[in-house]
Design an enzyme around this catalytic site. Structure first.
Site, PDB file in Angstrom:
ATOM      1  N   LYS A 254       9.253  -0.815  28.225  1.00  0.00           N
ATOM      2  CA  LYS A 254       9.135  -0.589  29.670  1.00  0.00           C
ATOM      3  C   LYS A 254       8.852  -1.864  30.454  1.00  0.00           C
ATOM      4  O   LYS A 254       9.125  -1.942  31.652  1.00  0.00           O
ATOM      5  CB  LYS A 254       8.073   0.461  29.960  1.00  0.00           C
ATOM      6  CG  LYS A 254       6.650   0.048  29.699  1.00  0.00           C
ATOM      7  CD  LYS A 254       5.697   1.161  30.139  1.00  0.00           C
ATOM      8  CE  LYS A 254       4.243   0.791  29.938  1.00  0.00           C
ATOM      9  NZ  LYS A 254       3.326   1.838  30.435  1.00  0.00           N
TER      10      LYS A 254
ATOM     11  N   VAL B 278     -25.303   2.697  29.368  1.00  0.00           N
ATOM     12  CA  VAL B 278     -24.888   2.379  30.731  1.00  0.00           C
ATOM     13  C   VAL B 278     -24.793   3.666  31.545  1.00  0.00           C
ATOM     14  O   VAL B 278     -24.253   4.673  31.085  1.00  0.00           O
ATOM     15  CB  VAL B 278     -23.529   1.647  30.730  1.00  0.00           C
ATOM     16  CG1 VAL B 278     -22.989   1.499  32.157  1.00  0.00           C
ATOM     17  CG2 VAL B 278     -23.656   0.275  30.066  1.00  0.00           C
TER      18      VAL B 278
ATOM     19  N   HIS C  79      -1.888  -5.446  12.779  1.00  0.00           N
ATOM     20  CA  HIS C  79      -1.304  -5.540  11.437  1.00  0.00           C
ATOM     21  C   HIS C  79      -1.185  -4.171  10.778  1.00  0.00           C
ATOM     22  O   HIS C  79      -0.299  -3.965   9.947  1.00  0.00           O
ATOM     23  CB  HIS C  79      -2.082  -6.511  10.552  1.00  0.00           C
ATOM     24  CG  HIS C  79      -3.564  -6.382  10.599  1.00  0.00           C
ATOM     25  ND1 HIS C  79      -4.319  -6.840  11.653  1.00  0.00           N
ATOM     26  CD2 HIS C  79      -4.446  -5.846   9.719  1.00  0.00           C
ATOM     27  CE1 HIS C  79      -5.600  -6.594  11.414  1.00  0.00           C
ATOM     28  NE2 HIS C  79      -5.698  -5.988  10.247  1.00  0.00           N
TER      29      HIS C  79
ATOM     30  N   HIS D 254     -11.526 -27.656  -4.269  1.00  0.00           N
ATOM     31  CA  HIS D 254     -12.783 -28.202  -3.738  1.00  0.00           C
ATOM     32  C   HIS D 254     -12.492 -29.448  -2.919  1.00  0.00           C
ATOM     33  O   HIS D 254     -11.718 -30.301  -3.345  1.00  0.00           O
ATOM     34  CB  HIS D 254     -13.718 -28.568  -4.897  1.00  0.00           C
ATOM     35  CG  HIS D 254     -14.979 -29.256  -4.446  1.00  0.00           C
ATOM     36  ND1 HIS D 254     -16.019 -28.576  -3.852  1.00  0.00           N
ATOM     37  CD2 HIS D 254     -15.342 -30.573  -4.466  1.00  0.00           C
ATOM     38  CE1 HIS D 254     -16.991 -29.429  -3.554  1.00  0.00           C
ATOM     39  NE2 HIS D 254     -16.598 -30.642  -3.905  1.00  0.00           N
TER      40      HIS D 254
END
Length: 467
Positions: A33, A237, A322, A445
């Site tokens: 759209k 709230v 995802h 490492h």
């Protein structure tokens, strides 16, 4: 036009579904759209928010930590116009990429609002008011979601805003009041906090990111508090009003005390709701669940109407880009006659604050509730050489493994590059690896992922090397 598959919506679920259908030799159309592809994620969600997170992180580091690296800067300032311009360019590159992929895969695209005339016929209403009809053997609904709000609180999109408006502010707020301590709110709150705004977070639950492992929420709140955010957890709230450029938010404390905060912007980030408006679902006999307006599907993501599928935010489960992509691929392959699967337990969740938060599998709370006997191993980033070198000392990796078999049941990370690190856990768990399996695999490492190995050593038989 007659198609094998018509996809309504071009967000991560929709465009991936369309591309996979085309790859499988199905004549495919996609209806969008808006004027650009990519849906919420690429236009007003994942991509623009990450662009602003990266920009604000650069500024924060320049103003807070560059001196420790021997880098001195004078007259540091924020150019909001340039920052927003860069964000827009990032969005354009990504949405333009979808256009290229549609052309490459010979997918027909239509701009307009798609709705059902019958289960095989879609009416496309265009911006100029004209209509066009196309037909398809199969239809995939991938219309996504929109920001939710509170029924008693009016969002004016000027001072009381949603995540969409928060991505286009032309100024750094002086005081941003954030309603909701979930992923979207904390990410956008982090953006403006880094740029100099005072950020106050009001969360109804007793901790932030409440759907994730409680240990992650506690650590994230501790770190974000150090960065300057203030939190009101367990508060409800009750309202928000504007007067000129000032917003007043009222809320109740856990003990019933009435409180209020005044700021110049209020960001309402209380979740999202499935977007199923104007689809004409009733014309083909599909009803939506009352709460959340989600479409009911079976294990193949097919609705109650044969040949009509739904994926992504409009169906059950977490609203994750995802997840929608995986579901788009699954449906395309089912239509093509294949037998794919999705393990929903192994879809990771990520919060792109800094430090990042990422998790997959079961939380400790879930394992306790299920009565599963497990063992936990944890390793702090402050003990990892790479993290010490980069100055990213906050956070940890926690691995949960079956007490008897040592199979990894959950991994929970808060720390540098957690969003990337979680992929190792997903792969390991997909192949039902044990904690010992991961601990015996060589890790380069110095890297952040060494913390994953050490946490697995801790979970296996409590023998981490570096603590």
């Amino acid at each position: 036009m007659q198609y094998d598959v018509i996809v309504i919506g071009s967000g991560p679920g929709g465009y991936v579904a369309a591309i996979r259908c085309a790859q499988l030799g199905l004549k495919t159309a996609c209806i969008e759209k808006y004027s650009t592809f990519g849906g919420t994620c690429l236009n007003v969600g994942c991509i623009p928010s990450k662009a602003l997170l990266d920009s604000s992180e650069h500024y924060y580091n320049a103003s807070h930590s560059f001196k420790t690296h021997g880098i001195n800067l004078d007259n540091l300032s924020v150019d909001m116009a340039q920052m927003m311009k860069r964000k827009t360019e990032v969005v354009a590159k990504n949405t333009g990429g979808i256009t290229f992929l549609f052309k490459k895969n010979k997918i027909d695209s239509y701009q307009g609002v798609g709705s059902f005339k019958d289960k095989n016929t879609i009416i496309i209403k265009k911006e100029d008011g004209t209509e066009q009809e196309i037909t398809g053997t199969n239809v995939i609904i991938a219309t996504g979601s929109k920001p939710s709000s509170l029924p008693f609180l009016k969002v004016d999109k000027k001072r009381i805003i949603t995540s969409t408006e928060a991505l286009t502010l032309t100024e750094v707020p002086k005081h941003l009041i954030l309603i909701g301590g979930g992923v979207i709110g904390l990410e956008l709150g982090s953006v403006y906090s880094r740029l100099g705004a005072k950020v106050s977070v009001i969360e109804f639950m007793d901790g932030i990111i409440p759907t994730m492992d409680k240990g992650l929420g506690k650590e994230l709140q501790r770190v974000l508090s150090k960065q300057g955010l203030e939190f009101y957890t367990g508060h409800k709230v009750t309202g928000a009003t504007t007067k000129g450029k000032e917003v007043t938010v009222t809320f109740d404390a856990p003990n019933g005390d009435k409180k209020e905060l005044k700021g110049d912007y209020c960001l309402v980030a209380v979740g999202r709701i499935a977007y199923t408006d104007n689809l004409g679902l009733d014309k083909i006999g599909i009803t939506v669940e009352e709460r959340g307006r989600k479409i009911t599907v079976d294990e193949h993501l097919e609705t109650s109407v044969k040949g009509v599928y739904a994926i992504g935010d409009v169906i059950r489960g977490a609203m994750l880009a995802h997840k929608a992509e995986d579901e788009g691929t699954l449906v395309a392959e089912i239509i093509a006659g294949q037998k794919p699967h999705i393990n929903y337990n192994l879809i990771p969740g990520v919060v792109y604050t800094w430090p990042e938060v990422a998790a997959v599998g079961q939380t400790e709370e879930q394992l306790k509730e299920q009565g599963v006997k497990y063992k936990a191993g944890s390793f702090p980033f402050r003990a990892a050489g790479r993290a010490v070198a980069s100055g990213d000392l906050d956070g940890f990796v926690k691995v949960l493994a079956d007490a008897t078999t040592d199979e990894i049941l959950g991994v929970h990370i808060i720390g540098p590059r957690a969003a990337d690190m979680i992929a190792e856990a997903v792969i390991a768990m997909e192949f039902r690896a044990s904690a010992e399996d991961v601990s015996r695999a060589s890790h380069a490492h110095p890297t952040y992922t060494e913390a994953m190995r050490e946490a697995c050593l801790a979970a296996t038989d409590n023998r981490p090397i570096h603590i």
